[in-house]
Design an enzyme around this catalytic site. Structure first.
Site, short mmCIF file in Angstrom:
data_model
loop_
_atom_site.label_atom_id
_atom_site.label_comp_id
_atom_site.label_asym_id
_atom_site.label_seq_id
_atom_site.Cartn_x
_atom_site.Cartn_y
_atom_site.Cartn_z
N HIS A 1 0.85 -1.18 0.00
CA HIS A 1 0.00 0.00 0.00
C HIS A 1 0.89 1.24 0.00
O HIS A 1 2.11 1.13 0.17
CB HIS A 1 -0.95 0.00 1.22
CG HIS A 1 -0.24 0.02 2.53
ND1 HIS A 1 -0.19 -1.09 3.35
CD2 HIS A 1 0.45 0.99 3.18
CE1 HIS A 1 0.50 -0.79 4.44
NE2 HIS A 1 0.90 0.46 4.35
P1 TYD Z 1 -1.78 -2.79 7.51
O1 TYD Z 1 -1.21 -1.43 7.68
O2 TYD Z 1 -2.58 -3.07 6.28
O3 TYD Z 1 -0.65 -3.93 7.61
P2 TYD Z 1 0.75 -4.19 6.91
O4 TYD Z 1 1.09 -3.02 6.07
O5 TYD Z 1 1.66 -4.38 8.05
O6 TYD Z 1 0.63 -5.45 6.12
O7 TYD Z 1 -2.62 -3.12 8.80
C1 TYD Z 1 -3.08 -4.44 9.08
C2 TYD Z 1 -4.35 -4.33 9.89
O8 TYD Z 1 -4.11 -3.72 11.15
C3 TYD Z 1 -5.43 -3.52 9.18
O9 TYD Z 1 -6.66 -4.19 9.38
C4 TYD Z 1 -5.46 -2.22 9.93
C5 TYD Z 1 -4.93 -2.57 11.31
N1 TYD Z 1 -4.13 -1.48 11.90
C6 TYD Z 1 -4.66 -0.71 12.92
O10 TYD Z 1 -5.80 -0.92 13.37
N2 TYD Z 1 -3.91 0.30 13.46
C7 TYD Z 1 -2.66 0.56 13.00
O11 TYD Z 1 -1.98 1.50 13.52
C8 TYD Z 1 -2.13 -0.23 11.92
C9 TYD Z 1 -0.75 0.02 11.36
C10 TYD Z 1 -2.89 -1.25 11.41
#
Ligand code: TYD
Length: 137
Positions: free
Chosen positions: A55
Site C-alpha cells: 500500500h
Molecule cells: P496494515 O497497515 O494493512 O498492515 P501491513 O502493512 O503491516 O501489512 O494493517 C493491518 C491491519 O491492522 C489492518 O486491518 C489495519 C490494522 N491497523 C490498525 O488498526 N492500526 C494501526 O496502527 C495499523 C498500522 C494497522
C-alpha cells in the site's frame, strides 16, 4: 505525495551507544527524525514466506526499523523501484508519503518496528496499486 520519489526515502543511522550490558539506540521527535511520532506499531511472528505492506500513504511519514532480524522493503514511486534491506536495529528507513511499499523476505523471528507521524487513519491508505499509479502519473 504526487511528486515524491523513492530517492526521497533515506536510511537514517541512529547512534548506537555501546554498553557492556548491551547496546541502546534512541529516537527523539525532531532530532533523529524529521517528524513527531504519534504512533508506534510493530510486526512480529510473521509466517515464513509472508509479505506485508502493499500500500501507499497519502500523508503519513514513517521510520521503519528491523528491531530484530531482517527483511527487504521494495519501494515504488510509480516510475522507479528500489529495494532496501534492513538488518540492523540502529538503522531506520524514512519512508515519505506517496510511495508504494512491500515488505518481503522476513527472516525467522524478525520484528519490524514502525514509528509513524500520524495516528491510524484508513483514509490515508492507498490500497489499490492501479489507483496509486493513476495518482502518481
Ligand atoms: P496494515 O497497515 O494493512 O498492515 P501491513 O502493512 O503491516 O501489512 O494493517 C493491518 C491491519 O491492522 C489492518 O486491518 C489495519 C490494522 N491497523 C490498525 O488498526 N492500526 C494501526 O496502527 C495499523 C498500522 C494497522
Amino acid at each position: 505525495m504526487k511528486e515524491t520519489s523513492v530517492f526521497d526515502c533515506s536510511l537514517i543511522e541512529l547512534d548506537k551507544h555501546h554498553h557492556e550490558k548491551g547496546n541502546i539506540s534512541i529516537v527523539e521527535n525532531g532530532i533523529e527524525i524529521p517528524f513527531n511520532i504519534k504512533r508506534v506499531y510493530y510486526l512480529y511472528d510473521i509466517p515464513g514466506g509472508e509479505d506485508r505492506g502493499a500500500h501507499a500513504h497519502k500523508e503519513l511519514r514513517q521510520l521503519i526499523i528491523a528491531a530484530s532480524g531482517s527483511f527487504d522493503i521494495v519501494l515504488d514511486d510509480g516510475k522507479v523501484k528500489r529495494t532496501v534491506t534492513l538488518n540492523r536495529p540502529y538503522i531506520g528507513l524514512l519512508v515519505v508519503p506517496g510511495i508504494w511499499r512491500e515488505l518481503v523476505n522476513f527472516s525467522s523471528g524478525a520484528i519490524c518496528m514502525v514509528l509513524a507521524s500520524e495516528k491510524y487513519d484508513e483514509n490515508d491508505y492507498l490500497r489499490s496499486y492501479e489507483e496509486f499509479i493513476n495518482i502518481k502519473a
